[in-house]
Design a protein around this motif. Sequence first.
Motif, PDB file in Angstrom:
ATOM      1  N   VAL A  13      -3.615   3.069  -7.449  1.00 31.31           N
ATOM      2  CA  VAL A  13      -2.234   3.119  -7.919  1.00 31.31           C
ATOM      3  C   VAL A  13      -2.199   3.559  -9.384  1.00 31.31           C
ATOM      4  CG1 VAL A  13      -2.090   0.710  -8.715  1.00 31.31           C
ATOM      5  CG2 VAL A  13      -0.035   1.877  -7.895  1.00 31.31           C
ATOM      6  N   ASP A  28      -1.167  -6.907  -4.493  1.00 34.84           N
ATOM      7  CA  ASP A  28      -2.175  -6.223  -3.668  1.00 34.84           C
ATOM      8  C   ASP A  28      -1.862  -4.735  -3.512  1.00 34.84           C
ATOM      9  OD1 ASP A  28      -4.573  -6.115  -2.308  1.00 34.84           O
ATOM     10  OD2 ASP A  28      -3.674  -6.565  -0.360  1.00 34.84           O
ATOM     11  N   LEU A  29      -1.527  -4.096  -4.651  1.00 35.63           N
ATOM     12  CA  LEU A  29      -1.338  -2.655  -4.646  1.00 35.63           C
ATOM     13  C   LEU A  29      -2.687  -1.961  -4.481  1.00 35.63           C
ATOM     14  CD1 LEU A  29       1.205  -2.276  -7.609  1.00 35.63           C
ATOM     15  CD2 LEU A  29       1.693  -2.552  -5.169  1.00 35.63           C
ATOM     16  N   ARG A  30      -2.643  -0.696  -4.103  1.00 28.23           N
ATOM     17  CA  ARG A  30      -3.876   0.054  -3.882  1.00 28.23           C
ATOM     18  C   ARG A  30      -4.691   0.164  -5.184  1.00 28.23           C
ATOM     19  NH1 ARG A  30      -0.399   4.296  -1.974  1.00 28.23           N
ATOM     20  NH2 ARG A  30      -1.378   5.593  -3.596  1.00 28.23           N
ATOM     21  N   HIS A  72       0.816  -1.221   0.000  1.00 25.01           N
ATOM     22  CA  HIS A  72       0.000   0.000   0.000  1.00 25.01           C
ATOM     23  C   HIS A  72       0.849   1.271   0.000  1.00 25.01           C
ATOM     24  CE1 HIS A  72       0.750   0.915   4.246  1.00 25.01           C
ATOM     25  NE2 HIS A  72       0.541  -0.365   4.513  1.00 25.01           N
ATOM     26  N   ASP A  73       2.175   1.129   0.183  1.00 27.02           N
ATOM     27  CA  ASP A  73       3.058   2.295   0.141  1.00 27.02           C
ATOM     28  C   ASP A  73       3.355   2.749  -1.286  1.00 27.02           C
ATOM     29  OD1 ASP A  73       3.478   2.503   2.967  1.00 27.02           O
ATOM     30  OD2 ASP A  73       4.844   0.792   2.850  1.00 27.02           O
ATOM     31  N   ASP A 124       2.766   4.158  -4.936  1.00 25.17           N
ATOM     32  CA  ASP A 124       1.856   5.101  -5.597  1.00 25.17           C
ATOM     33  C   ASP A 124       1.722   4.858  -7.091  1.00 25.17           C
ATOM     34  OD1 ASP A 124       1.523   6.705  -3.164  1.00 25.17           O
ATOM     35  OD2 ASP A 124       3.617   7.256  -3.506  1.00 25.17           O
TER      36      ASP A 124
END
Length: 354
Positions: A132, A127-129, A100-101, A103
């Motif tokens: 992103v 499992d990226l935001r 989640h860090d 961008d």
Amino acid sequence: MFFLGLGTATPAPRYTKAECLEAFQNSDWFGRLDARAHLVARTVLQRDNGIEARRLALDSLADVFRIDPDTLARRFLHNAPALATQAAERALAGAGLAAHDIDAVVVSTCTGYLCPGLSGYVAERVDLRADVQAFDLVGQGCAAALPNLQLGHALLQSGACEKVLSVCVEVSSAAMYLDNDPGVLISACLFGDGAGAAVLSREPGRAGRRIEWKDSMSLMAPARRDALKFEQRAGMLRNILTREVPALAADHAQRVLATVLQRAGLHSADISAWIMHAGGRDVLIALQRRLELQPSDLRYSAAMLREYGNLSSAFVYFVLQAALQDEAPGGWWWLSSFGAGFSCHGALLEVQST
């Protein structure tokens, strides 16, 4: 821009040159090709071509000779997301960051095509935001790592992102093509499968060596694109590899290096580690001569080539990782890639001493 973490990944199966030659001679393809093709394959796979082994996403070498569009497309879809994800997760672990860090994610490949692109597969598996920023770069061949990193640098400098995930992945076994052309056969004997990834940041990390991107440059010569490229034939990618590639690579690499060093007020002697793409043994020899280097200067590139073959766009991540693991002296490092286009890119890095 700073490198916070690196990750690499390859398929588990390791195949030596001798094993590849034996599999070729036992395949149906051996009978389809002419005597000259047999000689080319034997010469490349029996002499010291700078490569001892390759990792290929195949359960057996017999599978490599299943060459049809549907088989190759399935091979890319099955393996490219998996390798890219593995490298990305290792880069995140090395950076001490969570998914989640991140961008933005930038993914490069040239050995297969997906729509939606690979970036979505990586975002899903890592499992990226959901918000992103995702970018897919295609068609840049072996040179793609540096344009990928340049885009990451631009995103960070713009203020749009704090952390960018850079990924290059190639499933060269999904771009297999054979015929009697020597360039096609040599290409089939050079490339391996693998992925590399880096976590990039506007600010340096708190642990590990500080690696800062200071400057970069690119050169493109579209008039020479026929020297090195993929073409579509019978629904598959056919690699065009010509004899002029080593000289082209060396000439462009020298021009890029000279320009960036001049801007920085530096000289070649100031470079303490060379992180160079290695198209093959002949390319490394041409680079060594043109840049007036010693064989030891290119030892990391030579070592990665010998063990993994040409990993195309992913290769320089492996070389950078090897230099860091060997605790290469800090100072100014030179990172360079070249390939289809004909294009060449270089970046000056400042690396903290151990």
